[in-house]
Design a protein around this motif. Structure first.
Motif, PDB file in Angstrom:
ATOM      1  N   ALA A 193      38.695 -44.967 -35.938  1.00  0.00           N
ATOM      2  CA  ALA A 193      38.194 -45.019 -34.373  1.00  0.00           C
ATOM      3  C   ALA A 193      37.173 -46.070 -34.368  1.00  0.00           C
ATOM      4  O   ALA A 193      36.976 -46.174 -33.825  1.00  0.00           O
ATOM      5  N   VAL A 194      36.152 -46.096 -35.738  1.00  0.00           N
ATOM      6  CA  VAL A 194      34.716 -47.040 -35.173  1.00  0.00           C
ATOM      7  C   VAL A 194      34.984 -48.320 -35.818  1.00  0.00           C
ATOM      8  O   VAL A 194      34.762 -49.090 -34.940  1.00  0.00           O
ATOM      9  N   ALA A 195      36.054 -48.057 -36.579  1.00  0.00           N
ATOM     10  CA  ALA A 195      36.360 -49.117 -37.277  1.00  0.00           C
ATOM     11  C   ALA A 195      37.599 -50.521 -36.220  1.00  0.00           C
ATOM     12  O   ALA A 195      37.249 -51.525 -36.280  1.00  0.00           O
ATOM     13  N   PHE A 199      35.504 -46.137 -30.982  1.00  0.00           N
ATOM     14  CA  PHE A 199      34.062 -45.594 -30.762  1.00  0.00           C
ATOM     15  C   PHE A 199      33.428 -45.688 -31.133  1.00  0.00           C
ATOM     16  O   PHE A 199      33.514 -47.394 -31.850  1.00  0.00           O
ATOM     17  N   GLY A 200      32.005 -46.390 -30.635  1.00  0.00           N
ATOM     18  CA  GLY A 200      30.926 -47.189 -30.887  1.00  0.00           C
ATOM     19  C   GLY A 200      29.959 -46.606 -32.332  1.00  0.00           C
ATOM     20  O   GLY A 200      29.763 -47.544 -32.346  1.00  0.00           O
ATOM     21  N   VAL A 226      26.763 -48.050 -42.094  1.00  0.00           N
ATOM     22  CA  VAL A 226      27.177 -46.486 -42.129  1.00  0.00           C
ATOM     23  C   VAL A 226      25.842 -45.962 -43.008  1.00  0.00           C
ATOM     24  O   VAL A 226      25.656 -46.974 -44.491  1.00  0.00           O
ATOM     25  N   THR A 227      25.003 -45.434 -42.692  1.00  0.00           N
ATOM     26  CA  THR A 227      24.065 -44.895 -43.296  1.00  0.00           C
ATOM     27  C   THR A 227      24.057 -43.142 -43.217  1.00  0.00           C
ATOM     28  O   THR A 227      24.965 -42.529 -42.365  1.00  0.00           O
ATOM     29  N   ALA A 243      27.613 -43.944 -38.574  1.00  0.00           N
ATOM     30  CA  ALA A 243      28.239 -44.832 -38.445  1.00  0.00           C
ATOM     31  C   ALA A 243      28.911 -45.450 -37.195  1.00  0.00           C
ATOM     32  O   ALA A 243      28.465 -44.309 -36.398  1.00  0.00           O
ATOM     33  N   SER A 244      28.837 -46.800 -37.126  1.00  0.00           N
ATOM     34  CA  SER A 244      28.339 -47.739 -35.900  1.00  0.00           C
ATOM     35  C   SER A 244      28.935 -48.913 -36.073  1.00  0.00           C
ATOM     36  O   SER A 244      29.297 -49.229 -37.227  1.00  0.00           O
ATOM     37  N   ASN A 245      28.719 -50.208 -35.127  1.00  0.00           N
ATOM     38  CA  ASN A 245      29.277 -51.019 -35.199  1.00  0.00           C
ATOM     39  C   ASN A 245      28.422 -52.332 -35.779  1.00  0.00           C
ATOM     40  O   ASN A 245      28.508 -52.790 -35.241  1.00  0.00           O
ATOM     41  N   GLY A 246      27.264 -51.629 -36.296  1.00  0.00           N
ATOM     42  CA  GLY A 246      26.209 -52.523 -36.512  1.00  0.00           C
ATOM     43  C   GLY A 246      24.987 -52.615 -35.334  1.00  0.00           C
ATOM     44  O   GLY A 246      24.093 -52.260 -35.365  1.00  0.00           O
TER      45      GLY A 246
END
Length: 265
Positions: A193-195, A199-200, A226-227, A243-246
């Motif tokens: 969903a993040v990808a 989700f943000g 992802v970290t 995990a995020s959009n960066g």
């Protein structure tokens, strides 16, 4: 999108998914690891079918899976397998769960498949080749502010320190005016969903490699980051995940790192 390992992962996911779907539709007796940590014959049989398929092609590869196969995470060739991610959803007849399979070489993800057999949803990623949902290329959200996103999360099975830390982080995130929190109970699908930009971000303070082995690559190939929850590289060991959009990663780290349980650092 093509590689020999990816083709085997797709075949194995289909086999595991057929087993899980059959049990879901016919009913299955659940057993407990703890009162809230469930396992079923579906988990065990799915894992066995997946591992057998992989080993027919790659008998020398290590396998690290949730139920019965605990190979060496330091192996040159490693498969990370969750035969049924979202077992509690499965047990309560919620059709939100998945088979997750990833192939890592020398500690680097090469390909991954996340498959929800009830929805016929296929999430596929290969290093350098992007991420696709049912054949459609996906990208992370373009949001640049926390007040533009939904955040997914998980509680794992801890009902003590980790749960309290997660609840504290939720409070801080709401104070950043995020649109909302979602807890769907299947980390592999949450990462997808993040990808996809739904989700943000997604975070969880304790997960195992089979939970995120495929989803991590899916996020990265969709342009995300992802970290662990302290901002470091994700080890092939029990760890936290952010995990995020960066674009929003540092802002999210400022919140989730603040509440990260010290004993898990």
């Amino acid at each position: 999108m093509d590689s020999p390992e990816l083709m085997i992962a797709l075949e194995a996911a289909r086999l595991g998914g057929e087993i899980v779907r059959r049990y879901f539709e016919s009913g299955v007796t659940m057993r407990t690891k703890e009162s809230f940590n469930l396992v079923s014959d579906a988990d065990v049989e799915s894992e066995q079918a997946i591992v057998e398929r992989i080993r027919r092609s790659y008998p020398g590869h290590a396998v690290l899976a949730e139920e019965a196969h605990r190979g060496d995470a330091r192996a040159e060739h490693l498969w990370l397998i969750d035969p049924l991610d979202g077992t509690n959803n499965f047990a309560h007849q919620l059709p939100h769960f998945a088979v997750s399979i990833a192939y890592w070489q020398a500690g680097v993800p090469q390909c991954g498949v996340v498959y929800n057999p009830m929805r016929e949803d296929w999430y596929v990623a290969a290093r350098g080749q992007g991420a696709e949902h049912n054949g459609r290329r996906v990208r992370v959200s373009a949001a640049s502010r926390l007040d533009e996103i939904l955040v997914g999360l998980g509680f794992y099975y801890d009902r003590g320190t980790i749960m309290e830390a997660t609840l504290a982080a939720i409070g801080d995130l709401f104070r950043q005016q995020i649109h909302g929190i979602r807890r769907f109970g299947a980390a592999a699908l949450d990462l997808c969903a993040v990808a996809e930009g739904q989700f943000g971000a997604f975070f969880e303070y304790e997960l195992w490699p089979w939970d995120w082995g495929a989803g991590l690559l899916f996020v990265e190939e969709a342009g995300g980051r992802v970290t662990n929850c302290l901002g470091g590289a994700v080890p092939l060991a029990p760890t936290s995940i952010l995990a995020s959009n960066g674009v929003l990663h540092d802002a999210l780290l400022d919140v989730v790192s603040r509440h990260y349980p010290v004993q898990n650092a």
